[in-house]
Write an enzyme that holds these catalytic residues in place. Structure first.
Site, PDB file in Angstrom:
ATOM      1  N   GLU A 135       0.850  -1.200   0.000  1.00  0.00           N
ATOM      2  CA  GLU A 135       0.000   0.000   0.000  1.00  0.00           C
ATOM      3  C   GLU A 135       0.885   1.250   0.000  1.00  0.00           C
ATOM      4  O   GLU A 135       2.027   1.205   0.461  1.00  0.00           O
ATOM      5  CB  GLU A 135      -0.876  -0.111   1.256  1.00  0.00           C
ATOM      6  CG  GLU A 135      -1.823   0.976   1.597  1.00  0.00           C
ATOM      7  CD  GLU A 135      -2.926   1.240   0.594  1.00  0.00           C
ATOM      8  OE1 GLU A 135      -2.583   1.693  -0.512  1.00  0.00           O
ATOM      9  OE2 GLU A 135      -4.109   1.048   0.926  1.00  0.00           O
ATOM     10  N   ASP A 136       0.360   2.335  -0.537  1.00  0.00           N
ATOM     11  CA  ASP A 136       1.131   3.586  -0.521  1.00  0.00           C
ATOM     12  C   ASP A 136       1.071   4.281   0.829  1.00  0.00           C
ATOM     13  O   ASP A 136       2.077   4.675   1.394  1.00  0.00           O
ATOM     14  CB  ASP A 136       0.655   4.533  -1.636  1.00  0.00           C
ATOM     15  CG  ASP A 136      -0.855   4.768  -1.614  1.00  0.00           C
ATOM     16  OD1 ASP A 136      -1.563   4.138  -0.809  1.00  0.00           O
ATOM     17  OD2 ASP A 136      -1.326   5.591  -2.422  1.00  0.00           O
ATOM     18  N   ILE A 138      -1.201   4.630   4.741  1.00  0.00           N
ATOM     19  CA  ILE A 138      -2.261   4.319   5.700  1.00  0.00           C
ATOM     20  C   ILE A 138      -2.655   5.636   6.335  1.00  0.00           C
ATOM     21  O   ILE A 138      -1.808   6.322   6.922  1.00  0.00           O
ATOM     22  CB  ILE A 138      -1.774   3.343   6.799  1.00  0.00           C
ATOM     23  CG1 ILE A 138      -1.278   2.022   6.202  1.00  0.00           C
ATOM     24  CG2 ILE A 138      -2.867   3.112   7.840  1.00  0.00           C
ATOM     25  CD1 ILE A 138      -2.332   1.134   5.594  1.00  0.00           C
ATOM     26  N   ASP A 139      -3.916   6.006   6.185  1.00  0.00           N
ATOM     27  CA  ASP A 139      -4.389   7.274   6.741  1.00  0.00           C
ATOM     28  C   ASP A 139      -5.165   6.960   8.024  1.00  0.00           C
ATOM     29  O   ASP A 139      -4.576   6.822   9.083  1.00  0.00           O
ATOM     30  CB  ASP A 139      -5.229   7.990   5.669  1.00  0.00           C
ATOM     31  CG  ASP A 139      -5.480   9.448   5.994  1.00  0.00           C
ATOM     32  OD1 ASP A 139      -5.886   9.719   7.137  1.00  0.00           O
ATOM     33  OD2 ASP A 139      -5.297  10.319   5.130  1.00  0.00           O
ATOM     34  N   GLY A 141      -6.589   4.087   8.520  1.00  0.00           N
ATOM     35  CA  GLY A 141      -6.360   2.650   8.733  1.00  0.00           C
ATOM     36  C   GLY A 141      -7.619   1.821   8.520  1.00  0.00           C
ATOM     37  O   GLY A 141      -7.569   0.601   8.485  1.00  0.00           O
ATOM     38  N   LYS A 167       0.220   7.962   8.148  1.00  0.00           N
ATOM     39  CA  LYS A 167      -0.007   9.334   8.571  1.00  0.00           C
ATOM     40  C   LYS A 167      -0.243   9.384  10.067  1.00  0.00           C
ATOM     41  O   LYS A 167      -0.945   8.528  10.609  1.00  0.00           O
ATOM     42  CB  LYS A 167      -1.231   9.884   7.844  1.00  0.00           C
ATOM     43  CG  LYS A 167      -0.987  11.235   7.238  1.00  0.00           C
ATOM     44  CD  LYS A 167      -2.209  11.773   6.566  1.00  0.00           C
ATOM     45  CE  LYS A 167      -1.964  11.987   5.093  1.00  0.00           C
ATOM     46  NZ  LYS A 167      -3.003  12.830   4.482  1.00  0.00           N
ATOM     47  N   LYS A 187      -0.457  15.900   6.760  1.00  0.00           N
ATOM     48  CA  LYS A 187      -0.530  16.847   5.656  1.00  0.00           C
ATOM     49  C   LYS A 187      -0.849  16.058   4.391  1.00  0.00           C
ATOM     50  O   LYS A 187      -0.574  14.861   4.328  1.00  0.00           O
ATOM     51  CB  LYS A 187       0.828  17.534   5.474  1.00  0.00           C
ATOM     52  CG  LYS A 187       1.343  18.204   6.736  1.00  0.00           C
ATOM     53  CD  LYS A 187       1.980  19.532   6.411  1.00  0.00           C
ATOM     54  CE  LYS A 187       1.953  20.460   7.588  1.00  0.00           C
ATOM     55  NZ  LYS A 187       3.130  20.451   8.424  1.00  0.00           N
ATOM     56  N   PHE A 188      -1.372  16.732   3.394  1.00  0.00           N
ATOM     57  CA  PHE A 188      -1.685  16.015   2.160  1.00  0.00           C
ATOM     58  C   PHE A 188      -0.429  15.867   1.316  1.00  0.00           C
ATOM     59  O   PHE A 188       0.190  16.853   0.918  1.00  0.00           O
ATOM     60  CB  PHE A 188      -2.807  16.691   1.377  1.00  0.00           C
ATOM     61  CG  PHE A 188      -3.460  15.707   0.450  1.00  0.00           C
ATOM     62  CD1 PHE A 188      -4.506  14.911   0.905  1.00  0.00           C
ATOM     63  CD2 PHE A 188      -2.984  15.509  -0.839  1.00  0.00           C
ATOM     64  CE1 PHE A 188      -5.074  13.947   0.082  1.00  0.00           C
ATOM     65  CE2 PHE A 188      -3.546  14.551  -1.670  1.00  0.00           C
ATOM     66  CZ  PHE A 188      -4.593  13.775  -1.211  1.00  0.00           C
ATOM     67  N   VAL A 189      -0.043  14.623   1.059  1.00  0.00           N
ATOM     68  CA  VAL A 189       1.198  14.368   0.328  1.00  0.00           C
ATOM     69  C   VAL A 189       0.918  13.834  -1.080  1.00  0.00           C
ATOM     70  O   VAL A 189      -0.072  13.150  -1.316  1.00  0.00           O
ATOM     71  CB  VAL A 189       2.125  13.405   1.103  1.00  0.00           C
ATOM     72  CG1 VAL A 189       2.680  14.077   2.341  1.00  0.00           C
ATOM     73  CG2 VAL A 189       1.415  12.113   1.482  1.00  0.00           C
ATOM     74  N   ASP A 195      -1.581  10.666  -5.358  1.00  0.00           N
ATOM     75  CA  ASP A 195      -2.233  11.694  -6.176  1.00  0.00           C
ATOM     76  C   ASP A 195      -3.051  12.682  -5.356  1.00  0.00           C
ATOM     77  O   ASP A 195      -3.365  12.437  -4.194  1.00  0.00           O
ATOM     78  CB  ASP A 195      -3.193  11.029  -7.169  1.00  0.00           C
ATOM     79  CG  ASP A 195      -4.462  10.542  -6.478  1.00  0.00           C
ATOM     80  OD1 ASP A 195      -4.352   9.805  -5.492  1.00  0.00           O
ATOM     81  OD2 ASP A 195      -5.566  10.931  -6.912  1.00  0.00           O
ATOM     82  N   ARG A 201       0.828  11.904  -9.695  1.00  0.00           N
ATOM     83  CA  ARG A 201       1.399  10.560  -9.569  1.00  0.00           C
ATOM     84  C   ARG A 201       2.733  10.493 -10.310  1.00  0.00           C
ATOM     85  O   ARG A 201       3.587   9.662 -10.012  1.00  0.00           O
ATOM     86  CB  ARG A 201       0.445   9.517 -10.165  1.00  0.00           C
ATOM     87  CG  ARG A 201      -0.855   9.366  -9.391  1.00  0.00           C
ATOM     88  CD  ARG A 201      -1.562   8.083  -9.807  1.00  0.00           C
ATOM     89  NE  ARG A 201      -2.977   8.078  -9.485  1.00  0.00           N
ATOM     90  CZ  ARG A 201      -3.484   7.724  -8.319  1.00  0.00           C
ATOM     91  NH1 ARG A 201      -2.690   7.370  -7.335  1.00  0.00           N
ATOM     92  NH2 ARG A 201      -4.786   7.738  -8.106  1.00  0.00           N
TER      93      ARG A 201
HETATM   94  N1  HPA Z   1      -2.104  11.849  -0.312  1.00  0.00           N
HETATM   95  C1  HPA Z   1      -2.629  11.032  -1.263  1.00  0.00           C
HETATM   96  N2  HPA Z   1      -3.533  10.096  -1.015  1.00  0.00           N
HETATM   97  C2  HPA Z   1      -3.938   9.941   0.255  1.00  0.00           C
HETATM   98  C3  HPA Z   1      -3.448  10.746   1.301  1.00  0.00           C
HETATM   99  C4  HPA Z   1      -2.479  11.754   1.001  1.00  0.00           C
HETATM  100  O1  HPA Z   1      -1.995  12.516   1.866  1.00  0.00           O
HETATM  101  N3  HPA Z   1      -4.058  10.326   2.438  1.00  0.00           N
HETATM  102  C5  HPA Z   1      -4.889   9.307   2.076  1.00  0.00           C
HETATM  103  N4  HPA Z   1      -4.836   9.080   0.773  1.00  0.00           N
HETATM  104 MG    MG Z   2      -3.668   3.823  -1.148  1.00  0.00          MG
END
Ligand code: HPA
Ligand code: MG
Length: 219
Positions: A135-136, A138-139, A141, A167, A187-189, A195, A201
């Site tokens: 996975e890229d 986990i926000d 979860g 995060k 923060k939004f990354v 993306d 991306r």
């Molecule tokens: N960036 C991109 N996708 C996401 C994020 C983020 O910070 N958090 C959850 N999905």
């Molecule tokens: Mg993902």
């Protein structure tokens, strides 16, 4: 140093790096607040994560590496590249299959709704395999917790989750994957597969999006 959290911890007051010292595509220059994790660092960390994953692997059953699209695709590729190298150099090795899934959340609010797996092979194929979910980020979860719930009835031999990022957020369910690259501020990354409304991306470094970037690419 983040030792007890099992990954590199990027603190809230980390100022990041100025984008002007990095090669950011021209069309994204003003959309980046700062570079949070340069691509080189992410790749170095991935190399070590692969080693940790490899040395705790159970070689008696085939491995099934499952990429959670779309965000996970670059990390997945880099991680599997490293795993292949380790496997080729080692006396221990096992069959390694790959699969790609997408998760669709039907949200009432942000991510508490139902999760549906789309794409990928029949989930029955996980039976008896050692599953490695890649996975890229986990926000909260909750999405990953739901995916794990859905996979368990299909009787994989084991399930491990590797996430490049987690995060640090008050919205967290408390879920932590088995392997984590970096713990990052709330923060939004963007970049390295991540993306914002399908943009960014194609940016190599993991960056924090700027307010103007959010406006420019708002849905
Ligand atoms: N960036 C991109 N996708 C996401 C994020 C983020 O910070 N958090 C959850 N999905
Ligand atoms: Mg993902």
């Amino acid at each position: 140093m983040g030792d007890e959290r099992g990954c590199i911890v990027v603190e809230d007051d980390f100022p990041g790096y100025s984008p002007k010292y990095f090669n950011i595509p021209r069309h994204y220059e003003s959309d980046v607040e700062y570079v949070l994790l340069p691509r080189g660092l992410v790749i170095d960390r991935t190399e070590r994560m692969a080693k940790d994953i490899f040395y705790e692997m159970d070689f008696s059953k085939p491995l099934l590496a499952m990429c959670v699209l779309k965000g996970g695709y670059i990390f997945f590729n880099d991680l599997l590249h490293q795993l292949r190298q380790l496997s080729a150099q080692s006396n221990n090795s096992c069959q390694m299959g790959i699969d790609f899934i997408r998760l669709k959340s039907y949200q009432n609010d942000q991510s508490s709704g139902e999760v549906k797996v789309i794409g990928g092979d029949d989930l029955k194929k996980v039976e008896g395999k050692n599953l490695l979910i890649v996975e890229d980020i986990i926000d909260t979860g909750r999405t990953m917790e739901k995916l794990l719930e859905m996979l368990k009835p299909h009787k994989p031999n084991s399930i491990k989750v590797a996430s490049m990022l987690i995060k640090r957020t008050e919205r967290s369910s408390g879920y932590r994957p088995d392997h984590i690259g970096f713990e990052v501020p709330d923060k939004f990354v963007i970049g390295y597969g991540l993306d914002y409304n399908e943009y960014f991306r194609d940016m190599g470094h993991i960056c924090v999006i700027s307010e103007s970037g959010k406006k420019k690419y708002s849905a």
